[in-house]
Design a protein around this motif. Structure first.
Motif, short mmCIF file in Angstrom:
data_model
loop_
_atom_site.label_atom_id
_atom_site.label_comp_id
_atom_site.label_asym_id
_atom_site.label_seq_id
_atom_site.Cartn_x
_atom_site.Cartn_y
_atom_site.Cartn_z
N TYR A 93 0.84 -1.20 0.00
CA TYR A 93 0.00 0.00 0.00
C TYR A 93 0.87 1.26 0.00
N GLN A 94 1.88 1.29 0.86
CA GLN A 94 2.78 2.45 0.94
C GLN A 94 3.49 2.67 -0.39
N ASP A 95 4.01 1.60 -0.97
CA ASP A 95 4.71 1.71 -2.25
C ASP A 95 3.79 2.26 -3.33
N ASN A 96 2.56 1.75 -3.38
CA ASN A 96 1.59 2.22 -4.37
C ASN A 96 1.23 3.69 -4.13
N ALA A 97 1.10 4.07 -2.87
CA ALA A 97 0.76 5.46 -2.55
C ALA A 97 1.85 6.41 -3.04
N VAL A 98 3.10 6.03 -2.83
CA VAL A 98 4.21 6.87 -3.27
C VAL A 98 4.31 6.88 -4.79
N ASN A 99 4.17 5.72 -5.41
CA ASN A 99 4.33 5.62 -6.86
C ASN A 99 3.22 6.31 -7.64
N THR A 100 2.05 6.48 -7.05
CA THR A 100 0.93 7.09 -7.76
C THR A 100 0.65 8.52 -7.30
N ALA A 101 1.40 9.03 -6.37
CA ALA A 101 1.16 10.37 -5.83
C ALA A 101 1.68 11.45 -6.79
N SER A 102 0.99 12.58 -6.79
CA SER A 102 1.46 13.75 -7.54
C SER A 102 2.64 14.35 -6.78
N SER A 103 3.34 15.27 -7.43
CA SER A 103 4.48 15.91 -6.75
C SER A 103 4.01 16.67 -5.50
N GLY A 104 2.83 17.27 -5.56
CA GLY A 104 2.29 17.96 -4.39
C GLY A 104 1.99 17.01 -3.25
N GLU A 105 1.44 15.86 -3.58
CA GLU A 105 1.15 14.86 -2.55
C GLU A 105 2.43 14.28 -1.97
N LEU A 106 3.46 14.13 -2.80
CA LEU A 106 4.75 13.64 -2.30
C LEU A 106 5.35 14.63 -1.30
#
Length: 132
Positions: free
Chosen positions: A10-23
């Motif tokens: 879940y964490q990996d997917n959240a990081v991989n699919t996040a926008s630059s703002g979300e990162l």
């Protein structure tokens, strides 16, 4: 046989699919997590744990520093602010100064909350066709 860790996935997917703002928001939240842990370790006099968590918070601040576009004046101001926070954390670590930790934490909370508002405003504008 490899055992899947659903939380890690879940964490990996959240990081991989996040926008630059979300990162960026994730970085602020991570920094706060390590500042909280560092403060607790400082209060409990766990020197090694305090040092580790403060260094993790500093690493995040340094990551925020290197992602700035220094051609933008605001980024130059942010660089100065991040540099100040980084130096303050060094001092807090050496002197076991909880007040400095709280000062930096307050600045990160303010930046995180502002950044969150910007993301929400952008989302609203995207959903309304550019009208706020």
């Amino acid at each position: 046989m490899a055992v899947n860790n659903p939380y890690k996935t879940y964490q990996d997917n959240a990081v991989n699919t996040a926008s630059s703002g979300e990162l960026t928001l994730m970085l602020y939240n991570g920094c706060l997590k390590f500042l909280h842990a560092g403060k607790k370790a400082m209060q409990d006099q766990h020197i090694e744990l305090k040092n580790t968590n403060i260094q993790k918070a500093q690493n995040i601040i340094q990551e925020l520093m290197v992602t700035l576009n220094l051609e933008i004046e605001m980024s130059q101001n942010m660089l100065s602010l991040y540099d100040y926070m980084n130096r303050q954390l060094m001092t807090a670590n050496v002197k076991n100064d909880l007040d400095i930790m709280e000062e930096v934490e307050g600045m990160i909370v303010e930046l995180r909350d502002t950044w969150k508002q910007v993301i929400q405003l952008n989302r609203r504008q995207q959903h309304t066709g550019g009208q706020a």
